[in-house]
Design a protein around this motif. Structure first.
Motif, mmCIF file in Angstrom:
data_model
loop_
_atom_site.group_PDB
_atom_site.id
_atom_site.type_symbol
_atom_site.label_atom_id
_atom_site.label_comp_id
_atom_site.label_asym_id
_atom_site.label_seq_id
_atom_site.Cartn_x
_atom_site.Cartn_y
_atom_site.Cartn_z
ATOM 1 N N ILE A 1 -14.363 -16.809 3.232
ATOM 2 C CA ILE A 1 -15.190 -18.014 3.061
ATOM 3 C C ILE A 1 -16.649 -17.636 2.838
ATOM 4 C CG2 ILE A 1 -16.098 -20.046 4.275
ATOM 5 C CD1 ILE A 1 -13.349 -20.370 5.548
ATOM 6 N N GLY A 2 -17.122 -16.669 3.591
ATOM 7 C CA GLY A 2 -18.513 -16.230 3.434
ATOM 8 C C GLY A 2 -18.785 -15.533 2.124
ATOM 9 N N SER A 3 -17.732 -15.083 1.443
ATOM 10 C CA SER A 3 -17.897 -14.370 0.166
ATOM 11 C C SER A 3 -17.789 -15.289 -1.045
ATOM 12 C CB SER A 3 -16.840 -13.260 0.052
ATOM 13 O OG SER A 3 -16.960 -12.333 1.112
ATOM 14 N N LEU A 4 -17.475 -16.571 -0.828
ATOM 15 C CA LEU A 4 -17.377 -17.504 -1.950
ATOM 16 C C LEU A 4 -18.763 -17.814 -2.496
ATOM 17 C CD1 LEU A 4 -14.797 -20.114 -0.537
ATOM 18 C CD2 LEU A 4 -14.339 -18.136 -1.990
ATOM 19 N N ASP A 5 -18.858 -18.026 -3.811
ATOM 20 C CA ASP A 5 -20.146 -18.413 -4.393
ATOM 21 C C ASP A 5 -20.296 -19.931 -4.340
ATOM 22 O OD1 ASP A 5 -18.586 -19.425 -6.449
ATOM 23 O OD2 ASP A 5 -19.046 -17.809 -7.852
ATOM 24 N N ASP A 6 -21.406 -20.432 -4.843
ATOM 25 C CA ASP A 6 -21.695 -21.866 -4.755
ATOM 26 C C ASP A 6 -20.707 -22.713 -5.546
ATOM 27 O OD1 ASP A 6 -23.852 -21.403 -3.129
ATOM 28 O OD2 ASP A 6 -25.305 -21.330 -4.761
ATOM 29 N N ASP A 7 -20.065 -22.132 -6.550
ATOM 30 C CA ASP A 7 -19.077 -22.877 -7.333
ATOM 31 C C ASP A 7 -17.714 -22.907 -6.668
ATOM 32 O OD1 ASP A 7 -20.949 -23.378 -9.261
ATOM 33 O OD2 ASP A 7 -20.413 -21.666 -10.507
ATOM 34 N N GLY A 8 -17.542 -22.154 -5.568
ATOM 35 C CA GLY A 8 -16.267 -22.124 -4.863
ATOM 36 C C GLY A 8 -15.355 -20.996 -5.293
ATOM 37 N N TYR A 9 -15.864 -20.082 -6.134
ATOM 38 C CA TYR A 9 -15.049 -18.967 -6.625
ATOM 39 C C TYR A 9 -15.227 -17.737 -5.746
ATOM 40 C CZ TYR A 9 -14.053 -21.404 -11.028
ATOM 41 O OH TYR A 9 -13.613 -22.292 -11.974
ATOM 42 N N LEU A 10 -14.178 -16.911 -5.710
ATOM 43 C CA LEU A 10 -14.252 -15.614 -5.040
ATOM 44 C C LEU A 10 -14.448 -14.557 -6.128
ATOM 45 C CD1 LEU A 10 -14.010 -13.956 -2.412
ATOM 46 C CD2 LEU A 10 -11.563 -13.745 -2.888
ATOM 47 N N ARG A 11 -15.676 -14.172 -6.382
ATOM 48 C CA ARG A 11 -15.977 -13.193 -7.431
ATOM 49 C C ARG A 11 -15.859 -11.752 -6.922
ATOM 50 N NH1 ARG A 11 -16.281 -16.830 -11.787
ATOM 51 N NH2 ARG A 11 -17.684 -18.546 -11.273
ATOM 52 N N ARG A 12 -15.883 -11.597 -5.609
ATOM 53 C CA ARG A 12 -15.866 -10.252 -5.034
ATOM 54 C C ARG A 12 -14.440 -9.708 -5.013
ATOM 55 N NH1 ARG A 12 -19.489 -7.179 -2.972
ATOM 56 N NH2 ARG A 12 -19.198 -5.840 -1.154
ATOM 57 N N PRO A 13 -14.223 -8.456 -5.474
ATOM 58 C CA PRO A 13 -12.876 -7.873 -5.474
ATOM 59 C C PRO A 13 -12.304 -7.747 -4.061
ATOM 60 C CG PRO A 13 -14.392 -6.590 -6.845
ATOM 61 C CD PRO A 13 -15.220 -7.564 -6.086
ATOM 62 N N ILE A 14 -10.965 -7.768 -3.980
ATOM 63 C CA ILE A 14 -10.283 -7.677 -2.687
ATOM 64 C C ILE A 14 -10.626 -6.371 -1.972
ATOM 65 C CG2 ILE A 14 -8.027 -7.581 -1.548
ATOM 66 C CD1 ILE A 14 -8.723 -10.327 -2.575
ATOM 67 N N LEU A 15 -10.684 -5.266 -2.715
ATOM 68 C CA LEU A 15 -10.993 -3.971 -2.097
ATOM 69 C C LEU A 15 -12.387 -3.960 -1.494
ATOM 70 C CD1 LEU A 15 -9.426 -1.487 -4.717
ATOM 71 C CD2 LEU A 15 -8.506 -2.190 -2.503
ATOM 72 N N SER A 16 -13.326 -4.672 -2.135
ATOM 73 C CA SER A 16 -14.686 -4.757 -1.581
ATOM 74 C C SER A 16 -14.683 -5.576 -0.296
ATOM 75 C CB SER A 16 -15.625 -5.384 -2.601
ATOM 76 O OG SER A 16 -15.715 -4.583 -3.770
ATOM 77 N N LEU A 17 -13.845 -6.619 -0.245
ATOM 78 C CA LEU A 17 -13.732 -7.404 0.985
ATOM 79 C C LEU A 17 -13.179 -6.560 2.127
ATOM 80 C CD1 LEU A 17 -12.324 -10.846 -0.255
ATOM 81 C CD2 LEU A 17 -14.624 -10.352 0.578
ATOM 82 N N ILE A 18 -12.231 -5.688 1.792
ATOM 83 C CA ILE A 18 -11.659 -4.797 2.820
ATOM 84 C C ILE A 18 -12.743 -3.874 3.371
ATOM 85 C CG2 ILE A 18 -10.031 -2.909 3.187
ATOM 86 C CD1 ILE A 18 -8.195 -4.262 1.128
ATOM 87 N N ASP A 19 -13.588 -3.347 2.476
ATOM 88 C CA ASP A 19 -14.694 -2.487 2.921
ATOM 89 C C ASP A 19 -15.679 -3.270 3.787
ATOM 90 O OD1 ASP A 19 -13.595 -0.374 1.549
ATOM 91 O OD2 ASP A 19 -14.823 -0.664 -0.247
ATOM 92 N N ASP A 20 -15.973 -4.517 3.383
ATOM 93 C CA ASP A 20 -16.897 -5.344 4.169
ATOM 94 C C ASP A 20 -16.367 -5.578 5.576
ATOM 95 O OD1 ASP A 20 -18.484 -5.510 1.937
ATOM 96 O OD2 ASP A 20 -17.749 -7.480 1.323
ATOM 97 N N LEU A 21 -15.064 -5.851 5.671
ATOM 98 C CA LEU A 21 -14.454 -6.076 6.981
ATOM 99 C C LEU A 21 -14.526 -4.835 7.850
ATOM 100 C CD1 LEU A 21 -11.344 -8.131 5.822
ATOM 101 C CD2 LEU A 21 -13.067 -8.937 7.460
ATOM 102 N N ALA A 22 -14.332 -3.684 7.240
ATOM 103 C CA ALA A 22 -14.340 -2.434 7.998
ATOM 104 C C ALA A 22 -15.739 -2.109 8.514
ATOM 105 C CB ALA A 22 -13.817 -1.290 7.123
ATOM 106 N N PHE A 23 -16.759 -2.297 7.675
ATOM 107 C CA PHE A 23 -18.118 -1.908 8.062
ATOM 108 C C PHE A 23 -18.812 -2.961 8.927
ATOM 109 C CE2 PHE A 23 -17.619 0.828 4.253
ATOM 110 C CZ PHE A 23 -17.921 2.055 4.838
ATOM 111 N N SER A 24 -18.633 -4.238 8.596
ATOM 112 C CA SER A 24 -19.377 -5.279 9.313
ATOM 113 C C SER A 24 -18.627 -5.847 10.520
ATOM 114 C CB SER A 24 -19.731 -6.425 8.355
ATOM 115 O OG SER A 24 -18.551 -7.043 7.854
#
Length: 487
Positions: free
Chosen positions: A143-166
């Motif tokens: 949800i935090g990675s969605l843009d203002d238009d409601g799209y998920l532009r960030r790749p799934i692998l990048s989300l996995i990295d974000d979860l691991a680091f943050s």
């Protein structure tokens, strides 16, 4: 060996007062109130006359040699006003200090409706689900990675990295995909899509799947989206094996979908309210121009600060702190006078410029007919009011005028000249108006191409090239003929 040379140069530099005037000239009426409030907060020697008792006449620039009724209060100035405290406060505010809050009775702000934001609504839907801690954190990250238009532009692998680091959460790609599918079921429909095609398909899946029109629309979006966006309807008819009436229903169903679901809850909040800087009224054929001064209060130099300055100037100046106090008060007084002069000069310049535009376009402001607009460039008005072109440009680019037939940006009244076959010079606004009328009245099944529009203009006496017609069409945000085609 070094040589000394004497060189004379002529440089043009703007004074601080000129820079302040230029900045104020660019500020529209809607923002002028905020700019004046900032100056009132920063400069205690500047006062808003409308907020004080004006029962007795107060001079804006008093004569120092005149009899002063305030002389009896000189002894109390040091107790009432501590310049050292002002200096300390001024330094403190420069490093992030807070100004004193205004009286609540004077704060007459427009009430703002409190409602959940787009992301808060999604978060509320996530909170209602029975999820373990890991899935909740993954969903929260999506949800935090969605843009203002409601799209998920960030790749799934990048989300996995974000979860691991943050979040220190080790998630698999399948787990993120699973939670993404859950969020894509949230409202509004289409949320969490990674592209336009997926967004439209999500919305179609939520419709009645037994309806053949919905099924055909899904097939178009899934396999023929490129042909749909380019309006190659004949190809789609052939591929789907449908007639024009069925295709029309299918297209209409797709057009009902929302390509930007994230904007659906914020459309009303993004509508801007234009506050006109000028008002032009037509009183039986006589135009009357007024300047909107509701956000420009009556400003004046603080009499208390002037008396304080006189008091300290008469005192002994051997003390270093006293010299700093006199310099501080003088700087604040000068700044207040400069700002008042800049506001007055701004109002005068705005009126002169708008009055010249009104006189130049007199017939237009009487009728409101775009065809009555004369060709007018910035130089025409600059020469008329004997000012620089840049000054006129600053006024025209950010100011609005309210008339009996609408509110318009001043820039819209400027246009280039086009010569007709009879040698008469007309505004290109007139040509744009004719183009707009031709396109509005065209057969949408066979829209007019630029070549045909060029021929129509030539028949009306406007000898214009096809590329110029295309330029005017694009300036009016009108697409090419193929994209204007309707079934």
């Amino acid at each position: 060996m070094l040589k000394q040379t004497l060189q004379q140069k002529l440089l043009q530099k703007l004074s601080p007062q000129q820079i302040q005037f230029i900045k104020l000239l660019q500020v529209p009426t809607a923002s002028l109130d905020t700019r004046i409030k900032e100056e009132l907060e920063e400069n205690p020697a500047l006062e808003d006359g409308s907020l004080t008792n004006l029962s007795e006449p107060i001079e804006e620039y008093p004569d120092k040699d005149a009899d002063d009724d305030y002389s009896s209060q000189e002894d109390s100035f040091e107790e009432e006003f501590s310049v050292e405290e002002y200096i300390q406060e001024d330094s403190f505010n420069d490093y992030g200090g807070n100004y004193g809050s205004d009286d609540e009775e004077q704060q007459k702000e427009i009430p703002i409706a409190i409602q959940d934001s787009f992301f808060e609504k999604l978060q509320n839907q996530l909170d209602l689900l029975a999820l373990d801690d890991k899935k909740y954190l993954v969903g929260n990250q999506i949800i935090g990675s969605l843009d203002d238009d409601g799209y998920l532009r960030r790749p799934i692998l990048s989300l996995i990295d974000d979860l691991a680091f943050s979040q220190n959460v080790m998630a698999e790609e399948s787990e993120v995909e699973e939670m993404l599918a859950v969020i894509q079921e949230f409202e509004p429909a289409g949320i969490g899509a990674r592209d336009l095609q997926e967004c439209l398909l999500i919305q179609l899946r939520k419709k009645e799947q037994t309806n053949p029109i919905i099924l055909k629309a899904t097939e178009v979006v899934k396999h023929y989206l490129d042909e749909f966006t380019k309006k190659h309807y004949d190809k789609i008819e052939k591929q789907l094996g449908v007639n024009s009436n069925e295709l029309k229903d299918i297209i209409n169903e797709i057009l009902k979908l929302n390509p930007k679901p994230g904007d659906s809850g914020a459309v009303a909040g993004k509508q801007l309210h234009i506050i006109p800087d000028f008002h032009i009224t037509n009183n039986d054929g006589v135009l009357h121009l007024t300047l909107n001064g509701r956000n420009a209060p009556e400003l004046r130099v603080s009499r208390s600060y002037q008396d304080m300055f006189e008091h300290y100037e008469k005192a002994e100046k051997t003390d270093k702190k006293m010299k700093e106090a006199v310099q501080f008060v003088k700087q604040k007084l000068d700044s207040a006078k400069w700002f008042i002069d800049a506001i007055k000069q701004r109002q005068q310049t705005l009126l002169r410029t708008m009055n010249a535009i009104m006189e130049f376009q007199h017939d237009y402001f009487l009728t409101g007919d775009d065809r009555m607009l004369k060709p007018m460039i910035l130089k025409d008005i600059a020469d008329k009011i004997d000012m620089d072109i840049s000054t006129v440009s600053r006024v025209a680019n950010s100011k609005y005028v309210q008339t009996d037939f609408g509110t318009f940006l001043l820039k819209s009244f400027f246009s280039e000249a086009i010569q007709t076959e009879t040698g008469e010079e007309v505004s290109n606004k007139e040509v744009k108006k004719i183009l707009e009328e031709c396109i509005a009245n065209e057969n949408k099944k066979k829209p007019l191409a630029d070549e045909k529009l060029t021929e129509i203009l030539k028949e009306k006496g406007y000898n214009i090239a096809r590329r110029t017609v295309a330029k005017y069409r694009e300036a009016m945000n009108i697409p090419v003929a193929r994209l204007r085609k309707e079934l």
